[in-house]
Design an enzyme around this catalytic site. Structure first.
Site, PDB file in Angstrom:
ATOM      1  N   PRO A  11       0.841  -1.198   0.000  1.00  0.00           N
ATOM      2  CA  PRO A  11       0.000   0.000   0.000  1.00  0.00           C
ATOM      3  C   PRO A  11       0.878   1.251   0.000  1.00  0.00           C
ATOM      4  CG  PRO A  11       0.025  -1.011   2.195  1.00  0.00           C
ATOM      5  CD  PRO A  11       0.776  -1.927   1.279  1.00  0.00           C
ATOM      6  N   MET A  12       0.525   2.225  -0.842  1.00  0.00           N
ATOM      7  CA  MET A  12       1.262   3.500  -0.862  1.00  0.00           C
ATOM      8  C   MET A  12       0.286   4.644  -1.098  1.00  0.00           C
ATOM      9  SD  MET A  12       4.831   2.830  -2.908  1.00  0.00           S
ATOM     10  CE  MET A  12       4.311   1.630  -4.102  1.00  0.00           C
ATOM     11  N   CYS A 110       1.452   2.783  10.131  1.00  0.00           N
ATOM     12  CA  CYS A 110       1.785   4.154   9.704  1.00  0.00           C
ATOM     13  C   CYS A 110       2.186   5.012  10.905  1.00  0.00           C
ATOM     14  CB  CYS A 110       0.591   4.781   8.979  1.00  0.00           C
ATOM     15  SG  CYS A 110       1.000   6.433   8.386  1.00  0.00           S
ATOM     16  N   GLY A 209      10.161  -4.959   3.203  1.00  0.00           N
ATOM     17  CA  GLY A 209      11.236  -4.042   3.539  1.00  0.00           C
ATOM     18  C   GLY A 209      12.492  -4.300   2.741  1.00  0.00           C
ATOM     19  N   ALA A 232       7.365  -1.857  -1.718  1.00  0.00           N
ATOM     20  CA  ALA A 232       6.800  -0.506  -1.897  1.00  0.00           C
ATOM     21  C   ALA A 232       7.719   0.328  -2.797  1.00  0.00           C
ATOM     22  CB  ALA A 232       6.592   0.162  -0.535  1.00  0.00           C
ATOM     23  N   ARG A 233       8.812   0.870  -2.221  1.00  0.00           N
ATOM     24  CA  ARG A 233       9.628   1.818  -2.997  1.00  0.00           C
ATOM     25  C   ARG A 233      10.228   1.201  -4.254  1.00  0.00           C
ATOM     26  NH1 ARG A 233      13.508   3.344   1.567  1.00  0.00           N
ATOM     27  NH2 ARG A 233      12.971   1.164   1.996  1.00  0.00           N
TER      28      ARG A 233
END
Ligand code: FNR
Length: 318
Positions: A11-12, A110, A209, A232-233
């Site tokens: 999720p982003m 978060c 991660g 994610a990134r």
């Protein structure tokens, strides 16, 4: 939905809208999480079929803004991620989307003040009774899978204890971001502490991660002992990270993202934000491309900039 052996788009916020999720899936993501949406916001929406583009929209009453857009094509793999601090409100929101998505996930990681001050995100990590309340309420009343995403706690023992409690609520899987609440994104993810959770649970754990290349999927699987990995990134910077044959040129990925943004009539602010994040990683917003993206007022401006006018013409004509 199955959670074993999956490559997962994380999720982003402001990134994980429909075009980006479809892009990641096209390149090989098996499960695609949407950006976190707060329960308060969703419960103010109406569900509408958007016949022009064939999407299902959750539209905020009054403002008319699209809070969540999805489509049939992603129904079996899209996860609706929610921010919440209340079981009853979470259930009301989840029931609104449950026929249109594959699963519902609760964000418990978060660290941003907006989330934590509202009792959401990482604030939940210190409230195991509330976690239990939210997850059991959703589990008992929903027929689709319910999951959550946590960060590591201060000690590995604390994380394992919480993870065991979460498992007892009957969730289908648990995503673990291998950082602690005060950690910064540049701090290395602690894969060994994810491994401690994997070793203690029977349900699938999704390790998250520091995955930046396709080979990292295998590395984190071996290091943590799990079979599912979330990124994610690495996906934001090049969504073709999911391709087993290696990443495609960044320019092609970006153009395809703009094309999909046009075809799915994505919010221009979200498309610009995503492009800016990509550009900042690969080059600079001070260069002509970055400046042109910043100046763009509409999807047609971006279509011209990236040479995908044909997609725009198709969108307008159909
Ligand atoms: C995030 N992250 C995040 N996490 C979450 O549970 N809900 C969200 O909406 C967001 N939003 C978000 C936006 C952006 C731009 C980034 C970079 C990150 C955290 C994310 O899902 C993930 O847990 C971390 O980024 C660690 O994974 P990577 O980046 O090391 O693969």
């Amino acid at each position: 939905m199955e959670y074993e052996n999956k490559l997962v788009l994380a999720p982003m916020v402001r990134i994980g809208t429909l075009p980006f999720r479809l892009l990641a899936a096209e390149y090989g993501a098996d499960i695609t999480y949407g950006e976190e949406i707060i329960d308060h916001k969703l419960v103010k929406c109406d569900r509408r079929l958007n016949e022009k583009i064939g999407s299902i929209d959750f539209v905020e009453k009054g403002t008319g803004s699209v809070v969540f857009r999805t489509c049939d094509e992603e129904k079996d793999r899209v996860v609706f991620q929610m921010g919440t601090s209340d079981a009853v409100r979470a259930l009301t929101a989840a029931q609104m989307v449950c026929k249109d998505v594959a699963a519902v996930d609760i964000n418990m990681g978060c660290p941003k003040s907006f989330s934590v001050s509202g009792g959401m995100g990482a604030a939940l990590l210190t409230k195991p009774d509330l976690i239990h309340d939210i997850l059991t309420t959703l589990r008992r009343n929903m027929s689709i899978p319910v999951t959550c995403k946590i960060r590591l706690l201060k000690s590995s023992q604390d994380t394992v204890e919480l993870a065991r409690r979460i498992e007892k609520t009957g969730v289908s899987a648990l995503a673990v971001h291998g950082r602690k609440v005060p950690d910064r994104p540049r701090d290395p993810a602690k894969w060994s502490e994810i491994a401690d959770v994997v070793a203690s649970l029977s349900i699938p754990v999704i390790a998250n991660g520091d995955v930046f290349d396709y080979d990292d999927f295998q590395r984190i699987k071996v290091a943590t002992g799990t079979s599912s990995v979330m990124v994610a990134r690495g996906a934001l910077w090049n969504a073709s990270i999911f391709c087993p044959k290696g990443k495609l040129p960044w320019e092609d990925v970006k153009r395809e993202y703009v094309r999909k943004s046009i075809l799915w009539d994505n919010d221009i602010k979200s498309t610009k934000h995503t492009l800016k994040e990509m550009i900042m990683h690969h080059s600079s917003l001070e260069l002509p491309e970055g400046k042109a993206v910043i100046k763009s007022d509409s999807l047609v401006d971006l279509a011209r900039l990236y040479g995908v006018e044909k997609s725009y013409d198709f969108f307008v004509k159909n």
